[in-house]
Design a protein around this motif. Structure first.
Motif, PDB file in Angstrom:
ATOM      1  N   THR A 191       0.840  -1.198   0.000  1.00 25.16           N
ATOM      2  CA  THR A 191       0.000   0.000   0.000  1.00 25.16           C
ATOM      3  C   THR A 191       0.872   1.244   0.000  1.00 25.16           C
ATOM      4  OG1 THR A 191      -1.716   1.253   1.177  1.00 25.16           O
ATOM      5  CG2 THR A 191      -0.141   0.022   2.541  1.00 25.16           C
ATOM      6  N   SER A 192       0.372   2.312  -0.628  1.00 26.65           N
ATOM      7  CA  SER A 192       1.081   3.595  -0.604  1.00 26.65           C
ATOM      8  C   SER A 192       0.405   4.573   0.350  1.00 26.65           C
ATOM      9  CB  SER A 192       1.128   4.207  -2.007  1.00 26.65           C
ATOM     10  OG  SER A 192      -0.190   4.463  -2.482  1.00 26.65           O
ATOM     11  N   ASP A 193      -0.574   4.098   1.104  1.00 30.72           N
ATOM     12  CA  ASP A 193      -1.351   4.943   2.008  1.00 30.72           C
ATOM     13  C   ASP A 193      -0.663   5.011   3.369  1.00 30.72           C
ATOM     14  OD1 ASP A 193      -3.220   6.074   3.763  1.00 30.72           O
ATOM     15  OD2 ASP A 193      -4.919   5.202   2.692  1.00 30.72           O
ATOM     16  N   ALA A 194      -0.065   6.165   3.680  1.00 33.92           N
ATOM     17  CA  ALA A 194       0.655   6.313   4.947  1.00 33.92           C
ATOM     18  C   ALA A 194      -0.263   6.157   6.143  1.00 33.92           C
ATOM     19  CB  ALA A 194       1.349   7.674   4.991  1.00 33.92           C
ATOM     20  N   GLN A 195      -1.500   6.641   6.019  1.00 37.28           N
ATOM     21  CA  GLN A 195      -2.451   6.481   7.125  1.00 37.28           C
ATOM     22  C   GLN A 195      -2.758   5.009   7.374  1.00 37.28           C
ATOM     23  OE1 GLN A 195      -5.676   9.117   5.772  1.00 37.28           O
ATOM     24  NE2 GLN A 195      -5.177  10.495   7.458  1.00 37.28           N
ATOM     25  N   GLU A 196      -2.866   4.244   6.300  1.00 35.55           N
ATOM     26  CA  GLU A 196      -3.121   2.813   6.437  1.00 35.55           C
ATOM     27  C   GLU A 196      -1.945   2.114   7.106  1.00 35.55           C
ATOM     28  OE1 GLU A 196      -4.949  -0.922   6.183  1.00 35.55           O
ATOM     29  OE2 GLU A 196      -5.756   1.112   6.044  1.00 35.55           O
ATOM     30  N   VAL A 197      -0.723   2.515   6.765  1.00 33.16           N
ATOM     31  CA  VAL A 197       0.459   1.922   7.388  1.00 33.16           C
ATOM     32  C   VAL A 197       0.470   2.230   8.886  1.00 33.16           C
ATOM     33  CG1 VAL A 197       2.986   1.996   7.490  1.00 33.16           C
ATOM     34  CG2 VAL A 197       1.817   1.960   5.273  1.00 33.16           C
ATOM     35  N   GLN A 198       0.172   3.465   9.255  1.00 31.70           N
ATOM     36  CA  GLN A 198       0.106   3.820  10.671  1.00 31.70           C
ATOM     37  C   GLN A 198      -0.986   3.026  11.395  1.00 31.70           C
ATOM     38  OE1 GLN A 198       0.125   8.366  10.046  1.00 31.70           O
ATOM     39  NE2 GLN A 198       1.075   8.103  12.037  1.00 31.70           N
ATOM     40  N   LYS A 199      -2.127   2.836  10.740  1.00 33.81           N
ATOM     41  CA  LYS A 199      -3.231   2.071  11.329  1.00 33.81           C
ATOM     42  C   LYS A 199      -2.822   0.622  11.544  1.00 33.81           C
ATOM     43  CE  LYS A 199      -8.167   1.121  10.530  1.00 33.81           C
ATOM     44  NZ  LYS A 199      -8.152  -0.341  10.288  1.00 33.81           N
ATOM     45  N   MET A 200      -2.148   0.050  10.537  1.00 35.01           N
ATOM     46  CA  MET A 200      -1.680  -1.332  10.654  1.00 35.01           C
ATOM     47  C   MET A 200      -0.708  -1.468  11.824  1.00 35.01           C
ATOM     48  SD  MET A 200      -1.066  -1.977   6.565  1.00 35.01           S
ATOM     49  CE  MET A 200      -0.188  -3.530   6.745  1.00 35.01           C
ATOM     50  N   ALA A 201       0.192  -0.494  11.942  1.00 36.16           N
ATOM     51  CA  ALA A 201       1.173  -0.523  13.028  1.00 36.16           C
ATOM     52  C   ALA A 201       0.485  -0.422  14.387  1.00 36.16           C
ATOM     53  CB  ALA A 201       2.181   0.603  12.848  1.00 36.16           C
ATOM     54  N   ALA A 202      -0.499   0.485  14.478  1.00 40.11           N
ATOM     55  CA  ALA A 202      -1.210   0.687  15.744  1.00 40.11           C
ATOM     56  C   ALA A 202      -2.001  -0.547  16.150  1.00 40.11           C
ATOM     57  CB  ALA A 202      -2.143   1.885  15.622  1.00 40.11           C
ATOM     58  N   GLU A 203      -2.399  -1.347  15.169  1.00 42.46           N
ATOM     59  CA  GLU A 203      -3.189  -2.548  15.445  1.00 42.46           C
ATOM     60  C   GLU A 203      -2.326  -3.783  15.679  1.00 42.46           C
ATOM     61  OE1 GLU A 203      -5.838  -2.730  12.121  1.00 42.46           O
ATOM     62  OE2 GLU A 203      -7.211  -1.197  12.945  1.00 42.46           O
ATOM     63  N   GLY A 204      -0.998  -3.570  15.764  1.00 43.62           N
ATOM     64  CA  GLY A 204      -0.124  -4.658  16.145  1.00 43.62           C
ATOM     65  C   GLY A 204       0.625  -5.352  15.029  1.00 43.62           C
ATOM     66  N   ASP A 205       0.561  -4.833  13.794  1.00 40.46           N
ATOM     67  CA  ASP A 205       1.315  -5.439  12.691  1.00 40.46           C
ATOM     68  C   ASP A 205       2.788  -5.054  12.858  1.00 40.46           C
ATOM     69  OD1 ASP A 205       2.628  -5.814  10.146  1.00 40.46           O
ATOM     70  OD2 ASP A 205       0.663  -5.887   9.183  1.00 40.46           O
ATOM     71  N   GLU A 206       3.621  -6.011  13.223  1.00 39.92           N
ATOM     72  CA  GLU A 206       5.021  -5.724  13.533  1.00 39.92           C
ATOM     73  C   GLU A 206       5.801  -5.245  12.314  1.00 39.92           C
ATOM     74  OE1 GLU A 206       6.846  -9.001  15.510  1.00 39.92           O
ATOM     75  OE2 GLU A 206       5.492  -8.920  17.231  1.00 39.92           O
ATOM     76  N   HIS A 207       5.488  -5.813  11.150  1.00 34.30           N
ATOM     77  CA  HIS A 207       6.173  -5.391   9.921  1.00 34.30           C
ATOM     78  C   HIS A 207       5.840  -3.921   9.624  1.00 34.30           C
ATOM     79  CE1 HIS A 207       7.067  -6.258   5.359  1.00 34.30           C
ATOM     80  NE2 HIS A 207       7.903  -5.382   5.888  1.00 34.30           N
ATOM     81  N   ALA A 208       4.558  -3.563   9.705  1.00 33.43           N
ATOM     82  CA  ALA A 208       4.144  -2.183   9.448  1.00 33.43           C
ATOM     83  C   ALA A 208       4.773  -1.232  10.462  1.00 33.43           C
ATOM     84  CB  ALA A 208       2.628  -2.075   9.489  1.00 33.43           C
ATOM     85  N   ASP A 209       4.836  -1.657  11.716  1.00 29.23           N
ATOM     86  CA  ASP A 209       5.424  -0.822  12.758  1.00 29.23           C
ATOM     87  C   ASP A 209       6.905  -0.574  12.481  1.00 29.23           C
ATOM     88  OD1 ASP A 209       5.180   0.465  15.457  1.00 29.23           O
ATOM     89  OD2 ASP A 209       6.661  -1.047  15.975  1.00 29.23           O
TER      90      ASP A 209
END
Length: 371
Positions: free
Chosen positions: A257-275
């Motif tokens: 994804t190129s959506d920075a907000q989506e990456v932040q959301k994924m990280a906040a929800e516990g996705d270690e790779h996204a974080d």
């Protein structure tokens, strides 16, 4: 300050849309991001073949809005396709338009349609046509051009229009002019530009097309050359490599994804790779700011953050925590491209700045002392 409220039409073509805005003084009379059907655009062999179709859609939008183009003082278009120039406002004469039409810089991009489309309206209304701080604005100091390979030089491709407008606005907020200060200015969007501005010149910055600087939502940023050589040895192609530099790297390569907000959301929800990727992105931006501060010998009046990702309070706070010791950090979320184009025309029309003439000769062609 301008001696009148100039009426300016600004045109900024993108991949599947064109931004159009009409200004009178500082007031925006009309602004719309006009969409174009991707299937229709795909029908055209050359990018310049799109112009009549794009103009047709723009004309319909202007008519629907009931906007009058009578009394235009100038038209301004995005200045793509040109050879490297110093910053400023350029009259769109035949030399400039010819280079835009053929994409003289070798980069095929909708931005090269900007001056040609603006010229259409300028001719129809009898006013001058300009481009302002085009994408290939190059004000690098000489030492910034040298690499460790003889005959291979650093180029610069940055969000010059928005970077310089952000700096101009911040200088005004301090009660001075752009030429009075030293700034580190960042544009944080689909591409990420980090640049050093010394007394009105953008003396260094990362080549966001050439694979330098921080990773971005769609760009790989700097990667060790030997690792890239190994990657190519595994069967990947140079075409794939070029894609990583501007459309398939960064967040897209890691997370799809190129959506920075989506990456932040994924990280906040516990996705270690996204974080990990998000934190690496922020880290690389901070590191780039530090490098540009060194270019300015630590004499930095402000660190400025623009672009869509600057809406992230988390990112702004992180940069302030890491780099605030260098200089105050100020965020200007979003971008000022349309306003910047209009403002450049006003500076010339009001006599605050001299218009420049495009020669087609790049500002840098090599060093005489290097054979």
């Amino acid at each position: 300050m301008a001696d009148k409220d100039y009426k300016i039409l600004a045109i900024n073509p993108g991949a599947t849309s064109t931004k159009v805005a009409l200004f009178e003084g500082e007031k925006c009379l009309f602004s719309k991001n006009v969409s174009h059907e991707a299937s229709r655009l795909a029908e055209f062999t050359e990018i310049t073949d799109q112009i009549p179709y794009r103009l047709e859609i723009i004309d319909a939008a202007i008519k629907e809005a009931g906007v009058s183009l009578d009394g235009l003082d100038a038209c301004v278009g995005r200045g793509g396709g040109l050879m490297a120039v110093e910053g400023g406002t350029y009259i769109a004469d035949e030399t400039l338009l010819s280079d835009a039409r053929r994409g003289a810089n070798g980069v095929t991009h909708p931005a090269q349609l900007g001056s040609l489309m603006a010229k259409h309206y300028a001719d129809a209304t009898g006013c001058p046509c300009y481009v302002v701080n085009p994408p290939d604005t190059d004000e690098l100091q000489d030492v910034a051009r040298i690499t460790g390979v003889s005959g291979v030089y650093r180029n610069v491709h940055l969000h010059a229009l928005n970077l310089k407008e952000t700096a101009i606005r911040h200088a005004a907020s301090l009660g001075g002019k752009y030429e009075d200060y030293n700034f580190v200015v960042c544009h944080l969007g689909g591409g990420v530009s980090v640049s050093a501005h010394r007394r009105g010149k953008m003396v260094d910055g990362y080549d966001i097309v050439g694979g330098e600087g921080p990773m971005a939502p769609t760009r790989a940023g700097a990667v060790p050359v030997v690792e890239i050589a190994n990657w190519l040895d595994q069967g990947h192609t140079t075409k794939e490599l070029r894609g990583l530099c501007h459309k398939s790297g960064g967040f897209v390569s890691h997370l799809g994804t190129s959506d920075a907000q989506e990456v932040q959301k994924m990280a906040a929800e516990g996705d270690e790779h996204a974080d990990l990727v998000w934190n690496a992105f922020v880290y690389q931006v901070e590191k780039g700011i530090g490098a540009m501060a060194a270019v300015l010998h630590g004499n930095v009046d402000a660190i400025l953050l623009g672009g869509g990702i600057a809406h992230s309070a988390e990112l702004v706070d992180a940069v302030r925590d890491a780099c605030g010791w260098i200089a105050p950090v100020t965020a200007y979320p979003g971008e000022f491209e349309m306003e910047a184009m209009a403002a450049g025309a006003v500076r010339v029309l009001s006599g605050a700045e001299e218009v420049k003439h495009y020669t087609g000769v790049p500002v840098f062609t090599g060093f005489d002392c290097i054979k």
